[in-house]
Design a protein around this motif. Structure first.
Motif, PDB file in Angstrom:
ATOM      1  N   UNK A   1     -13.400  75.374-107.020  1.00 24.48           N
ATOM      2  CA  UNK A   1     -12.556  74.196-107.258  1.00 24.48           C
ATOM      3  C   UNK A   1     -12.228  73.483-105.953  1.00 24.48           C
ATOM      4  N   UNK A   2     -11.839  74.276-104.958  1.00 25.39           N
ATOM      5  CA  UNK A   2     -11.427  73.709-103.679  1.00 25.39           C
ATOM      6  C   UNK A   2     -12.588  72.970-103.020  1.00 25.39           C
ATOM      7  N   UNK A   3     -13.780  73.570-103.086  1.00 26.42           N
ATOM      8  CA  UNK A   3     -14.951  72.923-102.498  1.00 26.42           C
ATOM      9  C   UNK A   3     -15.314  71.660-103.275  1.00 26.42           C
ATOM     10  N   UNK A   4     -15.321  71.761-104.597  1.00 26.77           N
ATOM     11  CA  UNK A   4     -15.755  70.637-105.408  1.00 26.77           C
ATOM     12  C   UNK A   4     -14.855  69.427-105.212  1.00 26.77           C
ATOM     13  N   UNK A   5     -13.555  69.670-105.076  1.00 22.75           N
ATOM     14  CA  UNK A   5     -12.620  68.554-104.976  1.00 22.75           C
ATOM     15  C   UNK A   5     -12.193  68.261-103.539  1.00 22.75           C
ATOM     16  N   UNK A   6     -12.839  68.919-102.567  1.00 27.61           N
ATOM     17  CA  UNK A   6     -12.501  68.698-101.152  1.00 27.61           C
ATOM     18  C   UNK A   6     -11.001  68.837-100.921  1.00 27.61           C
ATOM     19  N   UNK A   7     -10.458  69.958-101.371  1.00 28.88           N
ATOM     20  CA  UNK A   7      -9.015  70.179-101.280  1.00 28.88           C
ATOM     21  C   UNK A   7      -8.631  70.973-100.039  1.00 28.88           C
ATOM     22  N   UNK A   8      -9.608  71.401 -99.260  1.00 23.41           N
ATOM     23  CA  UNK A   8      -9.289  72.206 -98.086  1.00 23.41           C
ATOM     24  C   UNK A   8     -10.486  73.035 -97.680  1.00 23.41           C
ATOM     25  N   UNK A   9     -10.204  74.232 -97.170  1.00 25.65           N
ATOM     26  CA  UNK A   9     -11.280  75.103 -96.686  1.00 25.65           C
ATOM     27  C   UNK A   9     -11.207  76.456 -97.383  1.00 25.65           C
ATOM     28  N   UNK A  10     -12.392  77.025 -97.628  1.00 27.54           N
ATOM     29  CA  UNK A  10     -12.476  78.385 -98.147  1.00 27.54           C
ATOM     30  C   UNK A  10     -13.075  79.253 -97.054  1.00 27.54           C
ATOM     31  N   UNK A  11     -12.531  80.423 -96.878  1.00 20.88           N
ATOM     32  CA  UNK A  11     -12.996  81.289 -95.809  1.00 20.88           C
ATOM     33  C   UNK A  11     -13.068  82.725 -96.291  1.00 20.88           C
ATOM     34  N   UNK A  12     -14.053  83.475 -95.782  1.00 19.40           N
ATOM     35  CA  UNK A  12     -14.071  84.909 -96.087  1.00 19.40           C
ATOM     36  C   UNK A  12     -12.916  85.597 -95.360  1.00 19.40           C
ATOM     37  N   UNK A  13     -12.524  86.752 -95.846  1.00 20.27           N
ATOM     38  CA  UNK A  13     -11.435  87.498 -95.212  1.00 20.27           C
ATOM     39  C   UNK A  13     -11.996  88.247 -94.010  1.00 20.27           C
ATOM     40  N   UNK A  14     -12.484  87.474 -93.047  1.00 21.24           N
ATOM     41  CA  UNK A  14     -13.194  88.040 -91.904  1.00 21.24           C
ATOM     42  C   UNK A  14     -12.516  87.546 -90.630  1.00 21.24           C
ATOM     43  N   UNK A  15     -11.987  88.471 -89.798  1.00 18.52           N
ATOM     44  CA  UNK A  15     -11.206  88.050 -88.630  1.00 18.52           C
ATOM     45  C   UNK A  15     -11.972  87.124 -87.675  1.00 18.52           C
ATOM     46  N   UNK A  16     -13.269  87.387 -87.460  1.00 22.53           N
ATOM     47  CA  UNK A  16     -14.024  86.548 -86.526  1.00 22.53           C
ATOM     48  C   UNK A  16     -14.133  85.119 -87.049  1.00 22.53           C
ATOM     49  N   UNK A  17     -14.450  84.995 -88.317  1.00 24.99           N
ATOM     50  CA  UNK A  17     -14.564  83.673 -88.936  1.00 24.99           C
ATOM     51  C   UNK A  17     -13.211  82.953 -88.889  1.00 24.99           C
ATOM     52  N   UNK A  18     -12.142  83.702 -89.211  1.00 25.12           N
ATOM     53  CA  UNK A  18     -10.812  83.105 -89.266  1.00 25.12           C
ATOM     54  C   UNK A  18     -10.293  82.732 -87.879  1.00 25.12           C
ATOM     55  N   UNK A  19     -10.705  83.469 -86.851  1.00 24.44           N
ATOM     56  CA  UNK A  19     -10.322  83.082 -85.479  1.00 24.44           C
ATOM     57  C   UNK A  19     -10.823  81.684 -85.171  1.00 24.44           C
ATOM     58  N   UNK A  20     -12.099  81.436 -85.481  1.00 23.43           N
ATOM     59  CA  UNK A  20     -12.684  80.130 -85.212  1.00 23.43           C
ATOM     60  C   UNK A  20     -11.987  79.046 -86.033  1.00 23.43           C
ATOM     61  N   UNK A  21     -11.691  79.384 -87.280  1.00 26.46           N
ATOM     62  CA  UNK A  21     -11.013  78.424 -88.153  1.00 26.46           C
ATOM     63  C   UNK A  21      -9.624  78.081 -87.602  1.00 26.46           C
ATOM     64  N   UNK A  22      -8.898  79.091 -87.133  1.00 30.68           N
ATOM     65  CA  UNK A  22      -7.564  78.850 -86.573  1.00 30.68           C
ATOM     66  C   UNK A  22      -7.643  77.978 -85.319  1.00 30.68           C
ATOM     67  N   UNK A  23      -8.650  78.238 -84.488  1.00 31.63           N
ATOM     68  CA  UNK A  23      -8.841  77.414 -83.288  1.00 31.63           C
ATOM     69  C   UNK A  23      -9.079  75.961 -83.701  1.00 31.63           C
ATOM     70  N   UNK A  24      -9.932  75.763 -84.710  1.00 32.53           N
ATOM     71  CA  UNK A  24     -10.184  74.413 -85.220  1.00 32.53           C
ATOM     72  C   UNK A  24      -8.875  73.764 -85.683  1.00 32.53           C
ATOM     73  N   UNK A  25      -8.085  74.516 -86.444  1.00 35.49           N
ATOM     74  CA  UNK A  25      -6.835  73.961 -86.966  1.00 35.49           C
ATOM     75  C   UNK A  25      -5.890  73.592 -85.832  1.00 35.49           C
ATOM     76  N   UNK A  26      -5.796  74.463 -84.838  1.00 37.36           N
ATOM     77  CA  UNK A  26      -4.903  74.201 -83.709  1.00 37.36           C
ATOM     78  C   UNK A  26      -5.374  72.998 -82.895  1.00 37.36           C
ATOM     79  N   UNK A  27      -6.673  72.760 -82.919  1.00 38.82           N
ATOM     80  CA  UNK A  27      -7.218  71.592 -82.214  1.00 38.82           C
ATOM     81  C   UNK A  27      -7.174  70.334 -83.069  1.00 38.82           C
ATOM     82  N   UNK A  28      -6.596  70.473 -84.253  1.00 38.10           N
ATOM     83  CA  UNK A  28      -6.455  69.304 -85.116  1.00 38.10           C
ATOM     84  C   UNK A  28      -7.721  68.924 -85.847  1.00 38.10           C
TER      85      UNK A  28
END
Length: 202
Positions: free
Chosen positions: A135-162
């Motif tokens: 649903x989230x992907x289809x409607x462009x409501x945000x981001x989906x991420x695996x429960x994986x610390x390495x992936x989430x680290x990069x995602x958090x960096x992206x978020x902090x960089x706006x």
């Protein structure tokens, strides 16, 4: 100094908010681990991020709870008691990102997803390739991420960089709203068909 490259402009911290119970099966292990790594490595400034969990905390995983306590000590994370529904809706609108922890039930879309979307805030869905992620992907409501610390680290960096997460467009919110009824109906049907009780949201 050596940290000049990661100095962030001063401003309000990025607020990631989870409303509702954190269960044993639905807990933020990867996210907390990722955030601890970034803070320990000096990549993220503790003043620039807030992680709020509003509702009962029933995660019984020792490493998850250790990370949670550490983040609380750093002043980055808070665990707050449940609040009334109206207050929840206000908190949703005031958050930068709304966190959804997806349990391993691929057919289930948590009811609060609909309220999250109505608040017009971007969603961060962690875990599961299930119905919620679709649903989230289809409607462009945000981001989906695996429960994986390495992936989430990069995602958090992206978020902090706006970067990496835009608010859903008004048209996406509207089109999603039309599906609210069907989505709720589908959820009821799924629970009837699978005989699986829906966890209540108290």
């Amino acid at each position: 100094g050596p940290h000049a490259s990661i100095a962030k402009p001063a401003g309000p911290p990025l607020t990631i908010c989870h409303l509702g119970t954190v269960y044993a099966s639905r807990r933020p292990n990867g996210l907390l681990r990722a955030l601890c790594h970034l803070l320990d490595a000096g990549v993220a400034d503790p003043a620039r991020i807030r992680l709020r969990f509003i509702g009962a905390w029933e995660a019984n995983d020792p490493s998850c709870n250790l990370d949670a306590t550490r983040l609380e000590q750093l002043g980055v994370m808070t665990r707050e008691p449940a609040i009334p529904h109206e207050a929840c809706l206000l908190e949703m609108r005031q958050s930068d990102v709304l966190l959804v922890l997806q349990a391993d039930t691929p057919l289930q879309v948590p009811g609060k997803i609909y309220e999250y979307v109505a608040a017009s805030r971007p969603l961060l869905v962690i875990g599961g390739e299930g119905a919620t992620a679709a649903l989230v992907e289809r409607h462009a409501l945000g981001r989906c991420a695996p429960d994986d610390p390495d992936y989430l680290q990069q995602l958090l960096v992206d978020l902090l960089n706006g970067t990496g997460l835009a608010s859903p467009s008004p048209s996406a919110v509207r089109s999603f709203d039309y599906k609210n009824l069907t989505g709720t109906l589908a959820k009821v049907l799924v629970s009837v068909v699978t005989g699986e009780a829906q966890p209540n949201s108290n």
